[in-house]
Write a protein that holds these residues in place. Sequence first.
Motif, PDB file in Angstrom:
ATOM      1  N   ILE A   1      48.488  58.777  47.547  1.00 36.04           N
ATOM      2  CA  ILE A   1      47.607  57.615  47.707  1.00 36.04           C
ATOM      3  C   ILE A   1      48.235  56.380  47.075  1.00 36.04           C
ATOM      4  CG2 ILE A   1      45.372  56.637  47.078  1.00 36.04           C
ATOM      5  CD1 ILE A   1      44.320  59.560  47.159  1.00 36.04           C
ATOM      6  N   ILE A   2      48.769  56.578  45.882  1.00 37.44           N
ATOM      7  CA  ILE A   2      49.410  55.447  45.192  1.00 37.44           C
ATOM      8  C   ILE A   2      50.556  54.908  46.048  1.00 37.44           C
ATOM      9  CG2 ILE A   2      50.846  54.857  43.208  1.00 37.44           C
ATOM     10  CD1 ILE A   2      48.354  55.190  41.993  1.00 37.44           C
ATOM     11  N   ALA A   3      51.337  55.819  46.612  1.00 38.08           N
ATOM     12  CA  ALA A   3      52.480  55.403  47.413  1.00 38.08           C
ATOM     13  C   ALA A   3      52.017  54.547  48.589  1.00 38.08           C
ATOM     14  CB  ALA A   3      53.247  56.618  47.915  1.00 38.08           C
TER      15      ALA A   3
ATOM     16  N   LEU B   1      49.305  52.878  48.811  1.00 37.86           N
ATOM     17  CA  LEU B   1      48.776  51.627  48.278  1.00 37.86           C
ATOM     18  C   LEU B   1      49.899  50.637  48.011  1.00 37.86           C
ATOM     19  CD1 LEU B   1      46.066  50.466  47.329  1.00 37.86           C
ATOM     20  CD2 LEU B   1      46.709  51.156  45.041  1.00 37.86           C
ATOM     21  N   PHE B   2      50.933  51.143  47.377  1.00 35.91           N
ATOM     22  CA  PHE B   2      52.032  50.240  47.044  1.00 35.91           C
ATOM     23  C   PHE B   2      52.785  49.788  48.278  1.00 35.91           C
ATOM     24  CE2 PHE B   2      50.933  50.155  42.999  1.00 35.91           C
ATOM     25  CZ  PHE B   2      51.550  50.948  42.048  1.00 35.91           C
ATOM     26  N   SER B   3      52.955  50.697  49.211  1.00 30.60           N
ATOM     27  CA  SER B   3      53.776  50.319  50.355  1.00 30.60           C
ATOM     28  C   SER B   3      53.098  49.224  51.161  1.00 30.60           C
ATOM     29  CB  SER B   3      54.065  51.525  51.233  1.00 30.60           C
ATOM     30  OG  SER B   3      52.866  52.000  51.753  1.00 30.60           O
TER      31      SER B   3
ATOM     32  N   THR C   1      51.977  46.614  50.079  1.00 32.61           N
ATOM     33  CA  THR C   1      52.358  45.298  49.592  1.00 32.61           C
ATOM     34  C   THR C   1      53.807  44.967  49.928  1.00 32.61           C
ATOM     35  OG1 THR C   1      53.097  46.101  47.469  1.00 32.61           O
ATOM     36  CG2 THR C   1      50.790  45.507  47.636  1.00 32.61           C
ATOM     37  N   VAL C   2      54.457  45.872  50.649  1.00 31.44           N
ATOM     38  CA  VAL C   2      55.830  45.587  51.052  1.00 31.44           C
ATOM     39  C   VAL C   2      55.779  44.593  52.206  1.00 31.44           C
ATOM     40  CG1 VAL C   2      57.958  46.555  51.947  1.00 31.44           C
ATOM     41  CG2 VAL C   2      56.562  47.878  50.379  1.00 31.44           C
ATOM     42  N   MET C   3      56.257  43.385  51.964  1.00 30.50           N
ATOM     43  CA  MET C   3      56.100  42.361  52.977  1.00 30.50           C
ATOM     44  C   MET C   3      57.451  41.895  53.500  1.00 30.50           C
ATOM     45  SD  MET C   3      53.203  39.996  51.253  1.00 30.50           S
ATOM     46  CE  MET C   3      54.226  39.368  49.954  1.00 30.50           C
TER      47      MET C   3
ATOM     48  N   THR D   1      37.856  42.794  53.700  1.00 28.35           N
ATOM     49  CA  THR D   1      39.278  43.088  53.875  1.00 28.35           C
ATOM     50  C   THR D   1      40.090  41.860  54.244  1.00 28.35           C
ATOM     51  OG1 THR D   1      38.886  43.673  56.169  1.00 28.35           O
ATOM     52  CG2 THR D   1      38.876  45.467  54.588  1.00 28.35           C
TER      53      THR D   1
ATOM     54  N   PHE E   1      41.054  38.928  53.016  1.00 28.96           N
ATOM     55  CA  PHE E   1      42.098  38.311  52.181  1.00 28.96           C
ATOM     56  C   PHE E   1      43.212  39.306  51.878  1.00 28.96           C
ATOM     57  CE2 PHE E   1      38.131  36.033  50.734  1.00 28.96           C
ATOM     58  CZ  PHE E   1      38.293  35.003  51.634  1.00 28.96           C
ATOM     59  N   THR E   2      42.820  40.566  51.655  1.00 23.94           N
ATOM     60  CA  THR E   2      43.823  41.593  51.410  1.00 23.94           C
ATOM     61  C   THR E   2      44.755  41.689  52.613  1.00 23.94           C
ATOM     62  OG1 THR E   2      42.105  42.761  50.230  1.00 23.94           O
ATOM     63  CG2 THR E   2      44.123  43.967  50.647  1.00 23.94           C
TER      64      THR E   2
ATOM     65  N   ASN F   1      47.044  38.648  52.710  1.00 22.63           N
ATOM     66  CA  ASN F   1      48.085  38.711  51.686  1.00 22.63           C
ATOM     67  C   ASN F   1      49.059  39.853  51.913  1.00 22.63           C
ATOM     68  OD1 ASN F   1      47.871  36.472  50.038  1.00 22.63           O
ATOM     69  ND2 ASN F   1      46.193  37.341  48.847  1.00 22.63           N
TER      70      ASN F   1
ATOM     71  N   LEU G   1      42.988  34.066  44.433  1.00 19.04           N
ATOM     72  CA  LEU G   1      43.322  34.930  45.564  1.00 19.04           C
ATOM     73  C   LEU G   1      44.570  34.447  46.293  1.00 19.04           C
ATOM     74  CD1 LEU G   1      40.544  36.088  44.942  1.00 19.04           C
ATOM     75  CD2 LEU G   1      40.037  36.099  47.350  1.00 19.04           C
ATOM     76  N   LYS G   2      45.083  33.292  45.871  1.00 18.62           N
ATOM     77  CA  LYS G   2      46.345  32.754  46.378  1.00 18.62           C
ATOM     78  C   LYS G   2      46.303  32.451  47.869  1.00 18.62           C
ATOM     79  CE  LYS G   2      47.799  33.683  42.265  1.00 18.62           C
ATOM     80  NZ  LYS G   2      47.754  32.586  41.288  1.00 18.62           N
TER      81      LYS G   2
ATOM     82  N   LEU H   1      58.526  52.031  44.724  1.00 20.16           N
ATOM     83  CA  LEU H   1      57.285  51.416  45.185  1.00 20.16           C
ATOM     84  C   LEU H   1      56.644  50.559  44.102  1.00 20.16           C
ATOM     85  CD1 LEU H   1      55.843  54.417  47.201  1.00 20.16           C
ATOM     86  CD2 LEU H   1      56.640  52.246  48.111  1.00 20.16           C
TER      87      LEU H   1
ATOM     88  N   ALA I   1      55.991  46.641  44.487  1.00 18.98           N
ATOM     89  CA  ALA I   1      54.653  46.068  44.382  1.00 18.98           C
ATOM     90  C   ALA I   1      54.637  44.941  43.362  1.00 18.98           C
ATOM     91  CB  ALA I   1      53.657  47.147  43.992  1.00 18.98           C
TER      92      ALA I   1
ATOM     93  N   ASN J   1      56.509  41.913  44.705  1.00 16.72           N
ATOM     94  CA  ASN J   1      55.752  41.224  45.741  1.00 16.72           C
ATOM     95  C   ASN J   1      54.547  40.492  45.186  1.00 16.72           C
ATOM     96  OD1 ASN J   1      57.198  41.611  48.080  1.00 16.72           O
ATOM     97  ND2 ASN J   1      56.464  43.708  48.276  1.00 16.72           N
TER      98      ASN J   1
ATOM     99  N   LYS K   1      50.692  36.526  41.674  1.00 11.52           N
ATOM    100  CA  LYS K   1      49.606  37.319  41.112  1.00 11.52           C
ATOM    101  C   LYS K   1      50.166  38.238  40.045  1.00 11.52           C
ATOM    102  CE  LYS K   1      46.213  38.040  44.758  1.00 11.52           C
ATOM    103  NZ  LYS K   1      45.565  39.095  45.534  1.00 11.52           N
TER     104      LYS K   1
ATOM    105  N   GLU L   1      43.408  43.632  43.877  1.00 14.19           N
ATOM    106  CA  GLU L   1      43.406  44.897  44.623  1.00 14.19           C
ATOM    107  C   GLU L   1      44.049  46.018  43.829  1.00 14.19           C
ATOM    108  OE1 GLU L   1      45.014  42.219  46.046  1.00 14.19           O
ATOM    109  OE2 GLU L   1      43.787  41.642  47.770  1.00 14.19           O
TER     110      GLU L   1
END
Lengths: 357, 390
Positions: free
Chosen positions: A27-29, A31-33, A35-37, A103, A105-106, A109, A130-131, B36, B40, B43, B49, B356
């Motif tokens: 789940i963490i993985a 979540l983090f992925s 944010t990979v932009m 959802t 803004f998330t 971003n 919230l940038k 990761l 995070a 990013n 943030k 988040e």
Amino acid sequence: MFDSVLKFKRPYSKEVLGMRVTNFLVIIAVLFSFTVMADAGTLENVKARGKLNCIVSSGLAGFASPDEKGNWQGFDVDFCRAVAAAVLGSGDKVKFVPTTNKTRFTQLNAGEGDILFRNTTETLSRDADLKLTFLPVNYYDGQGFLIRKSLGVTSATQLAGASVCIQTGTTTELNLADYFRANKMKYEPVNTETNEESIVAYESKRCDVYTTDASALASTRAALKKPSEHVILPEIISKEPLGGAVRHGDDRWADIGKWVVNALIIAEEMGITQKNIKELAKKPGNNPGMNRFLGTEGSMGEMLGLDKKWAVNAISAVGNYGEIFERHLGPKTPLALERGLNASWKAGGILYAAPIR
Amino acid sequence: MDPKVSLSRLWRDEHSRSVIIQVLAVVLIFGLFAYLVRNAIVNLEAIGKGFSFGYLQEPASYDINQHLIEYTSRSTHFRAMLVGILNTLLVAVSGIVLATVLGFSLGVLRLSKNLLANKLAHIYIDYVRNVPVLLHILLVYGIIVNTLPVPREAQSLGDIAFLTNRGFFLPKPIFEPLFLVILGLFTAGIVFTIWFRRYAADIQRKTGEHYPVFWISLGAILGIPFVSYFLIGGPITFEIPALTGFNFSGGMVIRPEFTALWIALSLYTAAFIAEIVRAGIISVNYGQTEASLALGINHGRTLNLVVIPQALRVIVPPLTSQYLNLAKNSSLAIAIGYMDIVATIGGITLNQTGREMECMIIVLLLYLSLSLLISFAMNIYNKRIRLVER
Ligand SMILES: N[C@@H](CCC(=O)N[C@@H](CS)C(=O)NCC(=O)O)C(=O)O
């Protein structure tokens, strides 16, 4: 192989624990992925993709909702189309990304949309915390209350003790808490995720009142079984300047969004419409301001990193601000909203766009 | 020896191979994890943030309809989180209790020789297990909200309780100081029972004499406090809910969101528990029952002393995972707006503050702790009922 299965002892708790820990890691993985932009500029990304990803609401008639054929229609939708037309030359090159209030803004971003037009109020915390970079306001709104006539309520000050439907993740729920607190009234919040769910709760009388932006209330009321049995109370308890938004950190892209919105407003001021724009854009006239707008003079488009015809393309796709308003929100639509504050400054409203020069 | 050979030998050896694979897996997982995390953070920093939990001390600014502790829109996000945790715990614990009672009853019905009872239980279990739990939740909620009357037309139960689609309004007990006496007697009853059970077991071992432990315990824990309550003049008064304007005020309310979630989760999980219970009981060889009956032990005691203890050993481990499922499924609360962990800290707070990453980490840790807590409690129980070898 089988041997190890057979000899397997059964330390039940440790196995379960181990499984939980791995689940957690996965789940963490994920979540983090998310944010990979991508890091190239948004404009380049959009051009390379050939499509604009535009964040809209999950369905609010008049603002953004798919019609019977599945084509998105609405006020916010047309702003998306205008940006797509200015950047890519066609108002159809848009992929609409429906989101809930929670959802939106998330998703913006996380890069799932390039731009957002979604009944969104500009506030300090959304900007700074919230940038988000807000584009010029495209609808001046305020929070109101919708209630059944049969309850005999004529003012929001009579709402003490009521059950109130709200959507989570909005300025609405914050204003509501402040308003009832300031007026020393109690209430029961009934939280829902979308406008759709709020309507269901309101119709089943789980709540007495539905509160959100007055424009959305007009849309909601029109969609109820018997609109005439419901009223919107006179009180407007907040300022809700609704506007588009982009992520912080890409000024060039923010400029594009900003000037497309301005162009739609200015077109109305200048009397440029979807109908007459082809004709006007043929050759430079003797109004320099109009020429700059139409790209027949100067290099406004290039300054933005766009085509000369950016504004022409936008207006050809959706018309000027007034036309968009009439089409989706005006008196001829079920929402039947007046221009009010949203009239041009020349017509007694407060719509006032910075000049293109 | 040539290192290639020894490497391939290492690989061929079952034990060392499994060690190598495990080490590689751990390295890979941690590598991925580190990548990761770094990504995070980079990013998040790129859009300005930072990573901080400072927002938990800010006022939450939103209201929550069901709060078991004092809460207003001026309370902090941290307190909103506590409200969410308590709401999750409330529905998880009451769900586990109801699901267990229902599940055990259904499981026994499934073994019943009464064809009707048996078939009904069977149909129920098959239907419930094959429909997603989310649909059950929406269904129960829909029924409550759409069929029960609005407060102005409330269904009154003896003018002290009222049934509406906004909730079940009940008299609220207000405890007077003298009630402490009852509480004291109750505690004393429990302490006495613990001692008495041991004493009775001792006597039985020595003399074979058998005390009615259950009835004496019941009398000590509930009977005496109950009688004394009336003797000292009933030190609880009740606040009766009354209709004022739009809603009832005063009294207590059980909201439809809670009821729907509680009932739906319990009904759903009960169907699984029933099957586990049935399997557990079947797993005890009938020979055991026969042997026990042949020894002259009556039916009730055979069930209590021979069948159930052995069945429990089979039942408890899978039961634990049903409890875990129930606790985690409670996060579906979001579908009907029940204000649990996900709706408060993982929902409104997350959205209003834009934190988040921080909020999701909190939510994950909370569920993880809840699950570990349940596993832990069930493991202790499992150890207690384990086969004692003599
Ligand atoms: N303007 C407020 C409220 C926005 C809002 O609640 N929008 C609702 C109704 S006004 C909406 O778009 N609902 C459509 C949906 O649920 O997808 C904000 O930005 O927080």
